[in-house]
Design an enzyme around this catalytic site. Structure first.
Site, mmCIF file in Angstrom:
data_model
loop_
_atom_site.group_PDB
_atom_site.id
_atom_site.type_symbol
_atom_site.label_atom_id
_atom_site.label_comp_id
_atom_site.label_asym_id
_atom_site.label_seq_id
_atom_site.Cartn_x
_atom_site.Cartn_y
_atom_site.Cartn_z
ATOM 1 N N LYS A 1 -13.168 -6.616 -8.243
ATOM 2 C CA LYS A 1 -13.753 -7.045 -6.984
ATOM 3 C C LYS A 1 -15.145 -7.549 -7.336
ATOM 4 O O LYS A 1 -16.081 -6.748 -7.487
ATOM 5 C CB LYS A 1 -13.846 -5.855 -6.019
ATOM 6 C CG LYS A 1 -12.494 -5.352 -5.514
ATOM 7 C CD LYS A 1 -12.691 -4.129 -4.639
ATOM 8 C CE LYS A 1 -11.508 -3.842 -3.730
ATOM 9 N NZ LYS A 1 -10.266 -3.547 -4.430
ATOM 10 N N LYS B 1 0.847 -1.194 0.000
ATOM 11 C CA LYS B 1 0.000 0.000 0.000
ATOM 12 C C LYS B 1 0.880 1.239 0.000
ATOM 13 O O LYS B 1 1.748 1.372 0.875
ATOM 14 C CB LYS B 1 -0.876 0.022 1.259
ATOM 15 C CG LYS B 1 -1.983 -1.012 1.238
ATOM 16 C CD LYS B 1 -3.219 -0.462 0.573
ATOM 17 C CE LYS B 1 -4.270 -1.551 0.385
ATOM 18 N NZ LYS B 1 -5.277 -1.151 -0.598
ATOM 19 N N ASP C 1 -0.180 -0.274 -4.610
ATOM 20 C CA ASP C 1 -1.573 0.184 -4.656
ATOM 21 C C ASP C 1 -1.672 1.563 -4.022
ATOM 22 O O ASP C 1 -1.525 1.712 -2.816
ATOM 23 C CB ASP C 1 -2.493 -0.795 -3.930
ATOM 24 C CG ASP C 1 -3.967 -0.458 -4.161
ATOM 25 O OD1 ASP C 1 -4.248 0.587 -4.783
ATOM 26 O OD2 ASP C 1 -4.831 -1.240 -3.718
ATOM 27 N N GLU D 1 -1.436 0.116 -8.991
ATOM 28 C CA GLU D 1 -2.896 0.093 -8.961
ATOM 29 C C GLU D 1 -3.424 1.488 -8.646
ATOM 30 O O GLU D 1 -2.999 2.112 -7.675
ATOM 31 C CB GLU D 1 -3.285 -0.886 -7.846
ATOM 32 C CG GLU D 1 -4.624 -1.526 -7.984
ATOM 33 C CD GLU D 1 -4.756 -2.670 -6.981
ATOM 34 O OE1 GLU D 1 -3.890 -3.569 -6.952
ATOM 35 O OE2 GLU D 1 -5.722 -2.650 -6.209
ATOM 36 N N ASP E 1 -8.703 -0.160 -10.280
ATOM 37 C CA ASP E 1 -9.440 -0.868 -9.239
ATOM 38 C C ASP E 1 -10.688 -0.052 -8.879
ATOM 39 O O ASP E 1 -11.803 -0.381 -9.299
ATOM 40 C CB ASP E 1 -8.523 -1.079 -8.029
ATOM 41 C CG ASP E 1 -9.228 -1.755 -6.863
ATOM 42 O OD1 ASP E 1 -10.384 -2.170 -7.031
ATOM 43 O OD2 ASP E 1 -8.635 -1.871 -5.772
HETATM 44 MG MG MG Z 1 -6.752 -1.521 -4.852
#
Ligand code: MG
Length: 340
Positions: free
Chosen positions: A249, A142, A171, A197, A225
């Site tokens: 997702k 992250k 991300d 991402e 995303d």
């Molecule tokens: Mg993501």
């Protein structure tokens, strides 16, 4: 013939707060749905909304379930407002379960790789060795959550800590502007970065042109995303000729079977299936979609468990692989009972 619809709402604290560029989340809210056919077959689904991604809220899911009443005809699904993406995902999964088409047993590959989730900042360095030891070879870090200069300075340390042959995903959760994204993309060019991402927020002004421009200008692939909420968004980016990765997702797609079929044709090897931090009920449906995917399967974004303070709601504990048997072993009835 209408099916009997029942539902239970949940509010579940995470084991540890989840920190991303969207902020800090302490708990997850959603609704588990149960459909029972006249013949007694039962299908399960989960609506796990992420309003900050642009889905409906848990209150809206609950209101729609109440509005639907006890009986749910299969046609009700198509009549639901398209805005209710998470409820549509839940009901599509429950209907598939009723029809017995949910199991993943037909797929030749019995297991899929999983990406290890690394926390933001320097804490990532502590977590890499044990995860490498466990066998993970794809790592997701992250970024965009702390001081930008500090994070960029850490990139080399993170890369150096990875086992040989590993891939790193970054991300940013939409935290960067063009300049910041360019700095990272320059730095990533010669490093083992599989993709970055959502460098730019989905709702940022000019985000589409910016993302397409960055994707064209740098060698490191970009992934969408937050930009991919609902099947219409998938279709939209396919139409724009998005050259990068699609992080899906499934819980947020609204059961968009047609969009997934189009994506499969156009970009089957550029898809990553990912968790929406749902309970094992929603994860089961999402993982079944991943196991049924015919293209090259990149490491799954499902290295999230243990996730909840109450482990009964978790899927299989994070390991470098998820087996289809573990997905089939998830027992929605146990979660339903735990919510009683
Ligand atoms: Mg993501």
């Amino acid at each position: 013939m209408p099916h009997r619809l029942s539902f239970r709402r949940y509010r579940l604290p995470f084991r540890a707060a989840v920190r991303t560029a969207h902020g800090v989340w302490a708990e997850r809210e959603g609704v588990i749905v149960r459909l029972e056919s006249e013949g007694g077959a039962v299908g399960w689904g989960e609506a796990a909304p992420l309003a900050e991604f642009g889905t409906e809220t848990a209150d809206e899911v609950e209101a729609a379930c109440r509005g639907a009443g006890e009986g749910l005809a299969a046609e009700t699904l198509t009549a639901l407002p398209r805005r209710l993406l998470c409820l549509r995902s839940a009901l599509a999964a429950a209907l598939a379960g009723l029809e017995g088409s949910g199991a993943v047993g037909h797929r030749p590959s019995r297991y899929l790789p999983v990406a290890a989730l690394l926390p933001a900042g320097r804490a990532a360095l502590v977590q890499i060795p044990p995860k490498a030891e466990a066998g993970f070879r794809t790592f997701k870090w992250k970024v965009g959550a702390g001081d930008a200069a500090d994070e960029l300075a850490l990139l080399d340390d993170v890369c150096a800590a990875l086992p040989t042959g590993s891939k790193l995903r970054l991300d940013a959760n939409g935290a960067w502007d063009r300049r910041r994204a360019e700095l990272w993309l320059e730095r990533c060019a010669e490093r083992p970065v599989e993709f970055i991402e959502q460098p730019i927020a989905a709702e940022a002004k000019g985000a589409e042109d910016l993302l397409l421009g960055l994707a064209a200008d740098y060698p490191t692939p970009l992934a969408l995303d937050e930009s991919l909420v609902g099947g219409d968004a998938v279709d939209h980016w396919l139409g724009l000729g998005w050259p990068g990765i699609f992080v899906l997702k499934p819980s947020l797609l609204g059961g968009a079977a047609e969009s997934l079929a189009r994506l499969e044709k156009a970009a089957s090897d550029r898809v990553v299936f990912s968790s929406a931090l749902e309970t094992a009920v929603g994860a089961r449906a999402a993982l079944r979609t991943a196991f049924a995917w015919p293209g090259k399967t990149r490491a799954l974004g499902f290295g999230v468990w243990p996730l909840f303070a109450d482990g009964r709601f978790d899927g299989p504990a994070s390991a470098p692989f998820i087996r289809s048997e573990d997905v089939d072993r998830i027992n929605p009835e146990a979660i339903w009972t735990a919510l009683a």
